[in-house]
Design a protein around this motif. Structure first.
Motif, PDB file in Angstrom:
ATOM      1  N   HIS A  12       0.820  -1.209   0.000  1.00 51.13           N
ATOM      2  CA  HIS A  12       0.000   0.000   0.000  1.00 51.13           C
ATOM      3  C   HIS A  12       0.850   1.252   0.000  1.00 51.13           C
ATOM      4  CE1 HIS A  12      -3.496  -2.417   0.462  1.00 51.13           C
ATOM      5  NE2 HIS A  12      -3.042  -2.948   1.563  1.00 51.13           N
ATOM      6  N   ALA A  13       1.956   1.188   0.684  1.00 52.86           N
ATOM      7  CA  ALA A  13       2.776   2.389   0.825  1.00 52.86           C
ATOM      8  C   ALA A  13       3.895   2.373  -0.208  1.00 52.86           C
ATOM      9  CB  ALA A  13       3.360   2.457   2.222  1.00 52.86           C
ATOM     10  N   PRO A 101       2.986  14.993   8.525  1.00 50.70           N
ATOM     11  CA  PRO A 101       1.947  13.987   8.433  1.00 50.70           C
ATOM     12  C   PRO A 101       2.572  12.643   8.089  1.00 50.70           C
ATOM     13  CG  PRO A 101       1.612  15.753   6.814  1.00 50.70           C
ATOM     14  CD  PRO A 101       2.830  16.089   7.582  1.00 50.70           C
ATOM     15  N   GLU A 102       2.138  11.627   8.756  1.00 49.55           N
ATOM     16  CA  GLU A 102       2.738  10.305   8.548  1.00 49.55           C
ATOM     17  C   GLU A 102       2.425   9.829   7.141  1.00 49.55           C
ATOM     18  OE1 GLU A 102       5.063   8.038   9.225  1.00 49.55           O
ATOM     19  OE2 GLU A 102       4.367   7.816  11.274  1.00 49.55           O
ATOM     20  N   ASP A 103       3.441   9.744   6.284  1.00 54.88           N
ATOM     21  CA  ASP A 103       3.180   9.250   4.938  1.00 54.88           C
ATOM     22  C   ASP A 103       3.551   7.774   4.828  1.00 54.88           C
ATOM     23  OD1 ASP A 103       5.843   9.313   5.085  1.00 54.88           O
ATOM     24  OD2 ASP A 103       6.172  10.415   3.223  1.00 54.88           O
ATOM     25  N   HIS A 104       3.893   7.167   5.935  1.00 56.52           N
ATOM     26  CA  HIS A 104       4.212   5.743   5.967  1.00 56.52           C
ATOM     27  C   HIS A 104       5.435   5.400   5.145  1.00 56.52           C
ATOM     28  CE1 HIS A 104       0.534   5.242   8.070  1.00 56.52           C
ATOM     29  NE2 HIS A 104      -0.112   5.838   7.109  1.00 56.52           N
ATOM     30  N   PHE A 607       0.365  -3.183   6.237  1.00 57.22           N
ATOM     31  CA  PHE A 607      -0.402  -2.800   7.416  1.00 57.22           C
ATOM     32  C   PHE A 607      -1.165  -3.978   8.014  1.00 57.22           C
ATOM     33  CE2 PHE A 607       0.006   1.214   5.021  1.00 57.22           C
ATOM     34  CZ  PHE A 607       0.921   1.775   5.884  1.00 57.22           C
TER      35      PHE A 607
ATOM     36  N   HIS C  12      -3.540  10.434   7.405  1.00 54.82           N
ATOM     37  CA  HIS C  12      -3.062   9.408   6.489  1.00 54.82           C
ATOM     38  C   HIS C  12      -2.528   9.919   5.170  1.00 54.82           C
ATOM     39  CE1 HIS C  12      -5.661   6.351   8.779  1.00 54.82           C
ATOM     40  NE2 HIS C  12      -4.481   6.529   9.315  1.00 54.82           N
ATOM     41  N   HIS C  15      -1.919   8.336   0.945  1.00 55.33           N
ATOM     42  CA  HIS C  15      -1.777   6.893   0.862  1.00 55.33           C
ATOM     43  C   HIS C  15      -2.896   6.186   1.594  1.00 55.33           C
ATOM     44  CE1 HIS C  15       2.121   7.230  -0.894  1.00 55.33           C
ATOM     45  NE2 HIS C  15       2.472   8.092   0.039  1.00 55.33           N
ATOM     46  N   HIS C  16      -3.037   4.962   1.201  1.00 56.55           N
ATOM     47  CA  HIS C  16      -3.920   4.107   1.968  1.00 56.55           C
ATOM     48  C   HIS C  16      -3.164   3.695   3.215  1.00 56.55           C
ATOM     49  CE1 HIS C  16      -6.728   0.910   2.934  1.00 56.55           C
ATOM     50  NE2 HIS C  16      -5.669   0.151   3.141  1.00 56.55           N
ATOM     51  N   GLY C  17      -3.639   4.109   4.355  1.00 59.46           N
ATOM     52  CA  GLY C  17      -2.925   3.832   5.592  1.00 59.46           C
ATOM     53  C   GLY C  17      -3.446   2.585   6.256  1.00 59.46           C
TER      54      GLY C  17
END
Lengths: 646, 348, 206
Positions: A12-13, A101-104, A607, C12, C15-17
């Motif tokens: 996903h990321a 912001p958490e962009d993973h 995730f 988020h 992206h899809h978190g």
């Protein structure tokens, strides 16, 4: 079931864009920034020490003990952590700028490079932990080989007493603080959020920080060998550790780093287990591995500060000249042992309970049966936790501590055999009438049960006062700790690594090599450590570079066996490396297990779950028709059906 | 089948317990009680191990899955009776061991009306035993069948007193006094190692416990006291080297009345042995081969330097060695002279 | 570790978190984490109190407390105690203010708490300079400096956390709904205060 799961496996990321330009690269978190921030912080530490000494007028201004402690063993590692990027988020938070912001981008692994940077994904961290700790296992094992080489014959062969004392001290410290404790933490890191149905740990950034503190502790302990090592044993008893060789400082500070890492991870586990369980996952539906790590983490959080304290005192006595353990200045030598063992006895359970959890998982799945007496298994963990805090003085029966402490401590020590016995008997009952699949993890789990019984029984010998007065500080103790820590902890770590290898890497290991590894380890282990019981009772004391000639034959035998044992590790390594690189692709659930980590693809999606699963039953319902542990992917009808039925 | 396996395992473990010489020879009353608890625990352990091993071996053969059998086992969740049994039975067994242990230790620490009191002092890396009449010995000499109360302390780090044949062990801790009760029951000479890691010379910190018949002990004590107070031993010519030790415990250092010119060196050899110099140093004339400290065969011909290195070892360190030797300032001037002469003669 | 936002309610982006985790406890993760951390800290103090116990009580030849020739400034430290305890109340006031949406109260409360904490720390350092003995002067000196020094280090950490909260308070962060960044340093600060009362009682008074 596995075919539908395969489709979940997409990433996903996307990875963060790599920084461009020299300045951006120097400032971006990573090894390059660590390369200049470590010396920078080293300089800050130096300036701090020398500045304070100059201001206070202490002579000489350049005094190596505080310089080493502060600059080399404290601020320089902090610089490394800052450089590699452990503090970036908190630093931004602290100065009040909006946090990114958490962009993973710090999440998941897309290439091997991602394993070498600060990553907040519990699965990456788990793998980082396991690989790092195996490195320290090899380093510690090599030192053990040197020890056995020296002991193969009486007299001095290869190492003088200073080198010899350092060998076994660094060996034990590495194995305990940098292999067993963190290896369990690593496996749990990978597995527990999955088992709980959680997307990650509660504090992913803290999780990354606790991993990166670990290699620092290990490098510090290993680098003590540069200055001649530390020769006071892993117990570092004062006043031996507060005088003499400079290497003791490395031990005292290395333990602080490893201990901080351990506390932070345990705290993270506890919060994760308490606050992030999937709906339906009550405490009585948690897999026993989760229970085991829950109790272990409680032990770590409560007990580890005591070893920090004991090492602070020893370090202060050395660096600041304090008198905690100086008898003619009012200090009290035995205080060190009380404080040290108040941690280090619970530490024995910290090194054992997660193994109990792994054994429970493996045995139940491979015997295709529910774990026998699930509730009593969980309760016996809690019993060990509470009893574990009331037995520390059994390490001190001959130390000269207050006499009235001995009998109560002996009784509690012996009573710990009861919950431990419950666990062993329950595993046996789980095997009964089962369908036993002798895969490598199962072999190691069964090897663990049988070896741990021997270790437990020799523990009773060491708990009974008259016997321990005779056997303490002899090779009987060395045999006992290796039966519980090697036959117990290491066997379960191997079981866990083989068991979750397909889940962690997405590939299968080579079963034949795994079995060969088990049998060589099993035989080599017993040949190495069983005779130590005998020479110990006969009168060979531990931690000696040279021994009386009557023990020569046994020692030669032990040394030869230990080399075979050491060689068996090479098979394990070869198997792991080649299988990770080229092994056959693993299915999502090769063991047909019910727990949640096997219900997602191998390796799991970044995730973990697309949607948080609904837990509907117990985790070990093998053989119960129609039983389910959890429902995934929004199968609402199934959820409602299950909830209605139960 | 299960019972057969159990019996076989029990026989094998019993054989291991019986035919391997586990415990060293018994030479004290305390060891008898220790051995009793040891064997009690051993038999309980053999029984438990036999049960566990039998079940595992039986399961491995009996419940091994057939290839291609994907079915599950019987879903047994527990059995309350069994669970109570294996909680209660081990609890009772360990309590039995616990009670036996407590009783054994309580008896082992009974002092009796008139114990022989000996002060034990440990230093890196030697033992010193002080007798009530002022006699000091590097080895522990005890009369047989009389209870001894040792009072232990240490001058530097923690050491630990142990005689395997006595079974009793106690740490010697700097700053406090600890005690240990021993009633030797058999005449003989037994090893007395330090069992607590105490530094570089730990492995070589060995002395001996010598149990003697009562009359021999008394005469040794009297001779040693006479020497201490300066009364010459009856079979010796008067010499001014006061503190000689004719019964030094190392071979080859017996008094040799024919060679009177070497008297000072003889005393030196005895002092060398009694103070445990050979535990750390190599010195060919004394047969010492340890390498913790510098080789004393290479001493410079400088009497003051040698003397200073004994009483104040940290003053001038030999290159490549650390300052770990304890100062031997308790030696008298005469003793120092003898020792220095002995060393210088031997290093030429 | 203590002052960051909860990991699960992050923004988020594009992206899809991860799916939001199921909250299986009434306590929020950061607050629970802080309490567990404090439990660990209490044990660290426990190890120092154990050393104190051995030096003062168990040791058979322990001299008096303080030994002859040593003097501890009970009165000055008492005043210092009062300052630190007062700062707990201002901290509480700051938190209550932001819960009611009163930003000025939050800022004033935090600044007052910071100022009192700093005063405490400076007084403590002055005391070290004038007390007349050093950590190397007998085990009493070691324990005295060990316990007060450990506590001083905790005051320093607490002040650092409070500084962060203050900076953010003045930059317009925190709201009646989101104030973990004030609440959690506050919990830590109360712990530091309570711990000082124990240290003061055992070292100075008893």
């Amino acid at each position: 079931m596995s075919t539908t799961i395969e489709q979940q496996h997409d990433l996903h990321a996307t990875p963060a864009p790599r920084p461009r330009g020299t300045r951006a690269r120097l400032l971006a978190p990573g090894w390059l920034r660590a390369l200049w921030m470590t010396p920078l912080f080293l300089g800050i530490g130096l300036a701090l020490v020398l500045g304070i000494r100059a201001l206070a007028g202490w002579d000489p201004i350049w005094y190596w003990q505080p310089v080493l402690t502060v600059a080399f063993l404290t601020t320089a590692p902090l610089g490394f952590l800052a450089g590699i990027g452990c503090f970036d988020y908190w630093a931004r938070y602290a100065v009040g700028t909006p946090t990114q912001p958490e962009d993973h981008s710090g999440h998941g692994a897309h290439s091997w490079r991602d394993y070498f940077r600060v990553n907040t994904d519990h699965k990456v961290i788990g793998t980082q932990y396991v690989v790092t700790t195996i490195f320290f296992l090899l380093a510690g094992g090599l030192l053990a080989m040197f020890v056995r080489a020296e002991l193969a014959r009486p007299g001095t062969q290869f190492f003088d007493p200073q080198a010899y004392n350092s060998l076994f001290s660094v060996h034990a410290s590495l194995m305990i603080f940098l292999f067993i404790i963190p290896a369990f933490a690593g496996l749990a890191n990978f597995v527990i959020p999955l088992m709980l149905g959680a997307p990650d740990m509660a504090f992913p950034r803290l999780n990354a920080l606790s991993f990166w503190m670990l290699p620092i502790g290990g490098v510090i302990m290993l680098s003590s060998l540069i200055v001649g090592g530390f020769g006071a044993g892993w117990t570092g008893y004062a006043p031996l550790s507060t005088r003499g060789d400079p290497g003791s400082l490395f031990f005292q500070m290395g333990v602080q780093w490893a201990g901080a890492s351990s506390i932070a991870t345990a705290l993270n586990f506890l919060v994760t287990i308490i606050t992030m369980r999937a709906p339906g996952m009550t405490f009585w539906r948690m897999p026993l591995l989760v229970w085991a790590n829950f109790t272990t983490s409680l032990l770590v959080v409560v007990a580890t500060p005591f070893i920090a304290g004991s090492q602070f005192f020893a370090m202060f006595d050395r660096v600041l000249g304090t008198d905690f353990f100086t008898p003619d200045q009012g200090g009290y030598v035995l205080a060190y042992q009380h404080i040290f063992w108040f941690y280090s006895h619970p530490a024995v359970y910290i090194m054992m309970l997660p193994g109990f959890g792994i054994a429970s998982e493996v045995i139940s799945v491979m015997a295709r049966k529910p774990i026998f007496g699930y509730r009593l298994m969980a309760l016996s963990l809690m019993a060990i936790l509470f009893l574990g805090f009331s037995v520390w003085a059994h390490h001190m029966f001959v130390s000269g501590m207050a006499g009235y402490l001995r009998v109560p401590m002996m009784i509690t020590t012996l009573l710990i055999a009861v919950p431990t016995g419950i666990k062993v008997f329950s595993w046996l009952a789980t095997l009964w009438e089962g369908k036993l699949h002798f895969t490598t993890p199962m072999l190691f789990a069964l090897g663990f049960v049988s070896m741990f019984v021997i270790g437990g029984l020799s523990g009773i010998f060491l708990g009974a006062l008259p016997i321990v007065i005779h056997t303490s500080d002899t090779y009987f103790v060395v045999a006992h700790i290796h039966y519980v820590l090697f036959g117990g902890s290491l066997f379960t770590i191997f079981a866990g690594i083989y068991y979750w290898f397909p889940k962690m890497t997405g590939r299968m290991y080579d079963e034949r090599m795994g079995k060969l590894h088990f049998w060589l380890t099993f035989v080599g282990f017993n040949a190495t450590f069983f005779p130590m019981h005998i020479i110990g009772v006969q009168g060979m004391q531990r931690r000696i570079a040279d021994y009386a000639p009557e023990f020569a034959n046994w020692n030669f035998f032990i040394s030869v066996a230990s080399f075979a044992l050491g060689a068996s590790t090479l098979i394990f390594l070869y198997n792991m490396i080649t299988s990770w690189a080229r092994g056959p692709r693993a299915e999502a659930n090769p063991w047909r297990a019910l727990t949640l980590e096997w219900q997602v693809s191998s390796p799991p999606p970044v995730f973990n779950f697309d949607e948080i699963p609904q837990v509907v039953g117990n985790p070990y319902e093998y053989g119960v028709p129609g039983a389910r542990h959890a429902v995934l992917n929004g199968d609402r009808a199934a959820v409602e059906e299950e909830v209605r039925v139960h | 089948m299960l019972i057969v396996i159990g019996a076989v395992v029990a026989v094998v473990t019993t054989a291991i317990a019986i035919f391997i010489p586990w415990l060293p020879a018994q030479a004290s009353v305390q060891r008898e009680r220790i051995d009793f608890v040891f064997w009690l625990t051993t038999w309980i352990s053999v029984a438990i191990f036999a049960i566990v091993a039998a079940v595992i071996i039986y399961c491995v053969f009996k419940f091994r899955v057939r290839p291609d059998d994907d079915s599950d086992g019987e879903p047994i969740h527990g059995h309350t009776g069994l669970e109570i049994a294996w909680t209660a039975v081990p609890a009772i067994l360990v309590l039995v061991i616990g009670i036996a242990s407590a009783v054994a230790v309580a008896r082992n620490e009974r002092i009796g009306p008139d114990p022989l009191r000996i002060d034990v002092t440990a230093v890196q890396f030697a033992w010193r035993f002080d007798y009530p009449n002022g006699v000091t010995s590097p080895t522990l000499r005890l009369p047989v069948d009389r209870t001894v109360l040792l009072r232990l302390t240490s001058n530097d780090v923690i050491h630990s007193f142990w005689v395997p044949e006595f079974g009793q062990k106690q740490d010697a801790v700097p700053g406090i006094f600890t005690s240990l009760v021993i009633t030797p029951s058999k005449v003989g000479r037994y090893p007395l190692p330090c069992t607590e890691l105490c530094g570089l010379g730990h492995a070589l910190m060995r002395s001996a416990a010598i149990v003697m018949p009562n009359d021999e002990y008394e005469s040794w004590l009297a001779t040693a006291q006479d020497e201490r107070t300066g009364v010459p031993p009856p079979d010796d010519e008067p010499e001014d080297e006061g503190e000689e030790e004719p019964e030094g415990d190392q071979e080859g250092q017996q008094d040799d009345p024919e060679d009177e010119g070497e008297e000072s060196a003889e005393a030196g050899a005895a002092l060398f042995a009694e103070n445990g110099c050979g535990n750390c140093h190599t010195f060919a004339p004394a047969g010492a081969k340890a390498t913790v400290g510098p080789n004393l065969g290479d001493l410079p011909d400088d009497e003051d330097y040698v003397r200073q290195s004994i009483v104040e070892p940290g003053a001038q360190l030999a290159k490549g060695y650390q300052n770990i030797m304890p100062p031997y300032s308790q030696l008298s001037d005469e003793q120092l002279d003898s020792l220095v002469q002995y060393l210088l003669r031997g290093s030429k | 570790m203590t002052a960051h936002a909860p990991a699960v309610d992050v923004h988020h982006g594009e992206h899809h978190g991860p799916p939001p985790a199921h909250q299986s406890s009434r306590v929020s993760a950061p607050v629970l984490g802080m309490f567990l951390f404090i439990a660990s800290e209490v044990m660290l103090f426990g190890s120092f109190f154990t050393a104190y116990f051995f030096v003062r009580v168990v040791n058979p030849d322990a001299p008096g407390w303080p030994p002859e020739g040593f003097h501890v400034p009970v009165f000055v430290a008492g005043v210092n105690t009062a300052i630190l305890v007062t700062s707990s109340f201002t901290m509480h006031w700051a938190l209550q203010s932001i819960k009611r949406g009163n930003r000025a109260g939050l800022q004033a409360g935090l600044v007052l708490t910071l100022a009192m904490g700093l005063t405490f720390l400076l007084t403590q350092m002055l005391e070290y300079a004038r007390v007349g003995f050093a950590p190397r002067d007998t085990a009493f000196g070691s324990v005295f400096y060990g316990l007060t020094g450990l506590h001083g280090a905790h005051v320093f950490v607490g002040l650092t956390l409070l500084t962060v909260a203050t900076v953010r308070a003045f930059r317009g962060h925190f709201s009646p709904e989101h104030h973990h960044g004030v609440e959690i340093p506050g919990i830590y600060w109360h712990f530091v205060d309570v711990m000082w009362i124990v240290v003061y009682a055992t070292i100075y008074l008893l």
